[in-house]
Design a protein around this motif. Structure first.
Motif, PDB file in Angstrom:
ATOM      1  N   GLY A  84      -5.970 -10.978   2.012  1.00 63.70           N
ATOM      2  CA  GLY A  84      -7.300 -11.304   1.525  1.00 63.70           C
ATOM      3  C   GLY A  84      -8.308 -10.236   1.900  1.00 63.70           C
ATOM      4  N   PHE A  85      -9.569 -10.534   1.633  1.00 61.05           N
ATOM      5  CA  PHE A  85     -10.629  -9.561   1.884  1.00 61.05           C
ATOM      6  C   PHE A  85     -10.725  -9.215   3.367  1.00 61.05           C
ATOM      7  CE2 PHE A  85     -15.126  -8.364   2.571  1.00 61.05           C
ATOM      8  CZ  PHE A  85     -15.178  -7.263   1.709  1.00 61.05           C
ATOM      9  N   ALA A  86     -10.541 -10.193   4.248  1.00 62.74           N
ATOM     10  CA  ALA A  86     -10.611  -9.924   5.688  1.00 62.74           C
ATOM     11  C   ALA A  86      -9.552  -8.914   6.100  1.00 62.74           C
ATOM     12  CB  ALA A  86     -10.432 -11.219   6.475  1.00 62.74           C
ATOM     13  N   ASP A  87      -8.354  -8.993   5.511  1.00 62.47           N
ATOM     14  CA  ASP A  87      -7.302  -8.026   5.825  1.00 62.47           C
ATOM     15  C   ASP A  87      -7.697  -6.627   5.375  1.00 62.47           C
ATOM     16  OD1 ASP A  87      -5.213  -9.931   6.797  1.00 62.47           O
ATOM     17  OD2 ASP A  87      -5.404 -10.687   4.752  1.00 62.47           O
ATOM     18  N   MET A  88      -8.367  -6.539   4.250  1.00 57.17           N
ATOM     19  CA  MET A  88      -8.787  -5.237   3.738  1.00 57.17           C
ATOM     20  C   MET A  88      -9.890  -4.641   4.614  1.00 57.17           C
ATOM     21  SD  MET A  88      -8.704  -6.102  -0.341  1.00 57.17           S
ATOM     22  CE  MET A  88      -9.019  -4.424  -0.877  1.00 57.17           C
ATOM     23  N   VAL A  89     -10.814  -5.482   5.068  1.00 63.60           N
ATOM     24  CA  VAL A  89     -11.860  -4.980   5.978  1.00 63.60           C
ATOM     25  C   VAL A  89     -11.226  -4.464   7.263  1.00 63.60           C
ATOM     26  CG1 VAL A  89     -13.844  -5.638   7.379  1.00 63.60           C
ATOM     27  CG2 VAL A  89     -13.661  -6.453   5.036  1.00 63.60           C
ATOM     28  N   ARG A  90     -10.281  -5.232   7.838  1.00 59.95           N
ATOM     29  CA  ARG A  90      -9.614  -4.775   9.054  1.00 59.95           C
ATOM     30  C   ARG A  90      -8.880  -3.455   8.798  1.00 59.95           C
ATOM     31  NH1 ARG A  90      -7.489  -5.561  13.986  1.00 59.95           N
ATOM     32  NH2 ARG A  90      -8.484  -7.574  14.375  1.00 59.95           N
ATOM     33  N   ALA A  91      -8.209  -3.340   7.666  1.00 58.01           N
ATOM     34  CA  ALA A  91      -7.483  -2.112   7.362  1.00 58.01           C
ATOM     35  C   ALA A  91      -8.420  -0.914   7.288  1.00 58.01           C
ATOM     36  CB  ALA A  91      -6.718  -2.266   6.046  1.00 58.01           C
ATOM     37  N   VAL A  92      -9.614  -1.106   6.703  1.00 62.16           N
ATOM     38  CA  VAL A  92     -10.589  -0.014   6.626  1.00 62.16           C
ATOM     39  C   VAL A  92     -11.024   0.408   8.030  1.00 62.16           C
ATOM     40  CG1 VAL A  92     -12.922   0.603   5.901  1.00 62.16           C
ATOM     41  CG2 VAL A  92     -11.388  -0.569   4.309  1.00 62.16           C
ATOM     42  N   GLY A 127      -2.827  -4.249  12.078  1.00 63.00           N
ATOM     43  CA  GLY A 127      -1.736  -3.435  11.553  1.00 63.00           C
ATOM     44  C   GLY A 127      -1.035  -3.986  10.337  1.00 63.00           C
ATOM     45  N   ALA A 128      -1.627  -4.946   9.646  1.00 62.04           N
ATOM     46  CA  ALA A 128      -0.962  -5.547   8.485  1.00 62.04           C
ATOM     47  C   ALA A 128      -0.962  -4.625   7.273  1.00 62.04           C
ATOM     48  CB  ALA A 128      -1.621  -6.872   8.130  1.00 62.04           C
ATOM     49  N   LEU A 129      -1.968  -3.749   7.169  1.00 64.82           N
ATOM     50  CA  LEU A 129      -2.103  -2.832   6.045  1.00 64.82           C
ATOM     51  C   LEU A 129      -2.414  -1.428   6.567  1.00 64.82           C
ATOM     52  CD1 LEU A 129      -4.425  -4.898   3.652  1.00 64.82           C
ATOM     53  CD2 LEU A 129      -1.974  -4.493   3.360  1.00 64.82           C
ATOM     54  N   LEU A 130      -2.085  -0.435   5.755  1.00 67.63           N
ATOM     55  CA  LEU A 130      -2.515   0.931   6.017  1.00 67.63           C
ATOM     56  C   LEU A 130      -3.654   1.283   5.065  1.00 67.63           C
ATOM     57  CD1 LEU A 130       0.741   3.083   6.405  1.00 67.63           C
ATOM     58  CD2 LEU A 130      -0.919   2.539   8.183  1.00 67.63           C
ATOM     59  N   ASP A 160     -17.112  -8.721  12.508  1.00 68.53           N
ATOM     60  CA  ASP A 160     -16.362  -9.268  13.649  1.00 68.53           C
ATOM     61  C   ASP A 160     -15.575 -10.514  13.236  1.00 68.53           C
ATOM     62  OD1 ASP A 160     -17.313  -7.266  15.185  1.00 68.53           O
ATOM     63  OD2 ASP A 160     -18.658  -8.491  16.406  1.00 68.53           O
ATOM     64  N   GLY A 161     -16.177 -11.379  12.423  1.00 65.76           N
ATOM     65  CA  GLY A 161     -15.491 -12.577  11.974  1.00 65.76           C
ATOM     66  C   GLY A 161     -14.290 -12.257  11.101  1.00 65.76           C
ATOM     67  N   TRP A 162     -14.454 -11.293  10.199  1.00 59.95           N
ATOM     68  CA  TRP A 162     -13.328 -10.892   9.353  1.00 59.95           C
ATOM     69  C   TRP A 162     -12.183 -10.310  10.192  1.00 59.95           C
ATOM     70  CZ3 TRP A 162     -17.549  -8.561   5.849  1.00 59.95           C
ATOM     71  CH2 TRP A 162     -17.919  -9.489   4.873  1.00 59.95           C
ATOM     72  N   LEU A 163     -12.522  -9.529  11.211  1.00 60.80           N
ATOM     73  CA  LEU A 163     -11.484  -8.957  12.064  1.00 60.80           C
ATOM     74  C   LEU A 163     -10.731 -10.063  12.809  1.00 60.80           C
ATOM     75  CD1 LEU A 163     -13.189  -5.762  13.546  1.00 60.80           C
ATOM     76  CD2 LEU A 163     -11.685  -5.955  11.578  1.00 60.80           C
ATOM     77  N   THR A 164     -11.456 -11.083  13.224  1.00 63.90           N
ATOM     78  CA  THR A 164     -10.828 -12.197  13.941  1.00 63.90           C
ATOM     79  C   THR A 164      -9.839 -12.951  13.048  1.00 63.90           C
ATOM     80  OG1 THR A 164     -12.792 -12.461  15.330  1.00 63.90           O
ATOM     81  CG2 THR A 164     -11.282 -14.321  15.224  1.00 63.90           C
TER      82      THR A 164
END
Length: 540
Positions: free
Chosen positions: A385-393, A351-354, A342-346
């Motif tokens: 960063g890593f948070a963007d990658m988690v959100r993309a997943v 939609g920054a990455l596919l 949840d923190g990483w998503l925040t």
């Protein structure tokens, strides 16, 4: 000692966990017990599991349940069993296994799937079954065995699925159910075997291996004395053969409550996306993908698209983080990292990455079939960063869910959700916005075992029909609707066309990578590994 028969036991044999769950006759869950099991994978794409150990794990779960419910044996009115779908569980003389089972994760049949799919007979096969041919299925696996290792089929007397194997051990009866029989070898309209389908698979000479089809809401068989001795239950207790776990989970979670255009997604290790329809309302796509699977309701089927991997993608990226931290001397558990999602998503922008969530070594099967499909990020830059990658997943799971529903017609008006993702508010928000539909979560803890137990409740006459049973067991447990975030839904609407365009464009790249991998493996022999699968409630 309590001596009334007021309990139904539902058994759900998933890929990694076998659960035995006690319900009262009105659907209230009383207790649950489970046993873990392992499967073995190899560099050749194999994924296999011991039949004998699977039965022992089932016995352990039932014994464990007996220790948690006073007087369980005397109180049990019926037992019902469901389990992981697809795969091939061969049984020979004396009801002994013919080697280990080929699981639904097994990819060895890929060359045979390509060959059979290219034949003109595959379209009539698809029209009958409503199911695209893929490496998971028993038909494809048996056809591959027939061409590469026919001795396996020569030694077999019957080809079963996981739940069928457990049913055999419980009752001494070799049988399968209408759902797996029709989407593999039959016709979803008649729920019977279809000779044209068997012919299209090149298996006419193996037809004798197909077991009798049993409708579990109408027919039960008694628990055998040997099974009673092993489990501690009473010989003669009625045993119901449930449908495949996909529809049992969906039934228990609310795929059908009499309302139209509601859908059910089970998002666990795999992703299963289902819409309930009348058999006559099914419209098959030109790509020959997905499943049509019978429901234990007259003339009702589910149209299905399934992702090979769902939360396995999240487990993968969290494992990357855990491994890196471990190398620096900071050991963290999986649960600790899950709590950080949840923190990483925040901290990241939607939609920054596919990300295409095809992390399974067996590729993808919904809404397209490609055993060589692989996961990947698109759009990475040094600013991410890593948070963007988690959100993309996580968003990749949402896009994959939408991709599946779009292949079956209009997006659902409401989505009922079950599986691991149902527990996460953040994941629910992404899924709801991805399909732009409100989400309702069932409070049913064990939907797969619950769906099987519902069949047993009808079989023993506790309810006159499945619709009557649903009114007590399912509808009251559906939570309040959670509306999708309008802005997030708008972003995902704009993102989805790029997601689809990219995965279509990547197909030739996946083909090239697969050829390179094959060439490498022919010169560098590899070995198998044992893998503990991630628990997947209601998994395929």
């Amino acid at each position: 000692m309590v001596d009334r028969s007021d309990i139904i036991i539902g058994i759900d044999a998933g890929t990694s966990v076998i659960k035995a769950v006690a319900f009262d006759l009105s659907g209230r869950q009383i207790a649950c017990a489970s046993a873990r099991n392992n499967y073995v994978t190899g560099d050749d794409g194999s994924a296999s599991q011991s039949l004998d150990q699977t039965w022992l794990d089932c016995v352990f779960a039932l014994q464990k349940l007996g220790s948690r419910v006073e007087g369980l044996a005397a109180r049990t009115a019926a037992i019902a069993v469901t389990g992981q779908g697809d795969g091939t569980w061969l049984v020979g003389q004396g009801n002994k296994p013919v080697g280990d089972a080929w699981l639904w994760l097994d990819a060895r049949a890929a060359p045979t799937v390509r060959r059979l799919s290219a034949q003109t007979s595959d379209r009539p096969r698809f029209e009958a079954t409503g199911t695209g041919l893929n490496t998971c299925q028993q038909g494809a696996q048996m056809a591959h065995m027939d061409g590469t290792s026919p001795e396996l089929l020569e030694r077999a007397e019957v080809a079963l699925h996981c739940k069928d194997w457990l049913y055999l051990n419980l009752t001494d009866v070799r049988a399968t159910d209408p759902s797996e029989a029709s989407f593999t070898f039959g016709n979803f309209r008649t729920r019977q075997y279809d000779d044209a389908v068997i012919e299209a698979l090149g298996l006419r000479h193996r037809r004798h291996l197909l077991p009798t089809i049993v409708e579990g809401t109408e027919v039960t068989h008694p628990l055998s004395p040997a099974a009673a001795d092993s489990t501690g239950l009473l010989a003669g207790t009625p045993v119901c053969l449930g449908y495949v776990d996909m529809v049992m989970t969906a039934l228990g979670a609310g795929v059908w409550t009499g309302s139209g255009n509601a859908a059910c997604s089970t998002v666990g290790s795999t992703g299963v996306h289902m819409v309930a329809k009348r058999a006559g309302d099914v419209h098959l796509n030109s790509e020959r993908t997905g499943y049509v699977i019978a429901l234990p309701v007259p003339d009702m089927v589910t149209q299905v698209q399934t992702n090979m991997s769902a939360t396995l993608n999240i487990d993968w990226i969290l494992k990357i983080a855990a491994d890196l931290m471990s190398e620096l001397g900071h050991d963290v558990g999986h649960a600790d990292l899950v709590a950080r999602i949840d923190g990483w998503l925040t901290k990241s922008r939607p939609g920054a990455l596919l990300y295409h969530p095809y992390i399974s070594e067996a590729g993808e099967r919904g809404p397209f079939v490609n055993a060589d499909a692989r996961a990947g990020f698109i759009g990475l830059s040094s600013r991410h960063g890593f948070a963007d990658m988690v959100r993309a997943v996580v968003e990749g799971l949402g896009m994959a869910t939408r991709d599946c529903y779009a292949a079956m017609g209009p997006l659902p008006a409401e989505l009922r959700l079950t599986g691991g993702a149902a527990r996460s508010k953040s994941l629910r928000a992404v899924l709801g916005a991805s399909v732009n539909a409100p989400i309702r979560v069932s409070s049913r803890e064990e939907a797969g075992a619950g769906g099987a137990a519902m069949m047993a409740a009808v079989a023993i006459g506790a309810y006159k029909s499945m619709d009557d049973c649903i009114k007590d067991w399912v509808t009251p447990l559906l939570g309040e609707a959670e509306a999708p975030d309008a802005e997030l839904a708008r972003r995902y609407d704009a993102m989805f066309p790029a997601y689809v365009k990219a995965r279509k464009a990547l197909a030739p790249v996946w083909d090239d990578l697969a050829r390179q991998h094959l060439a490498t493996n022919t010169t560098q022999p590899g070995g198998g590994t044992t893998r503990d699968a991630v628990p997947a409630p209601g998994g395929v």
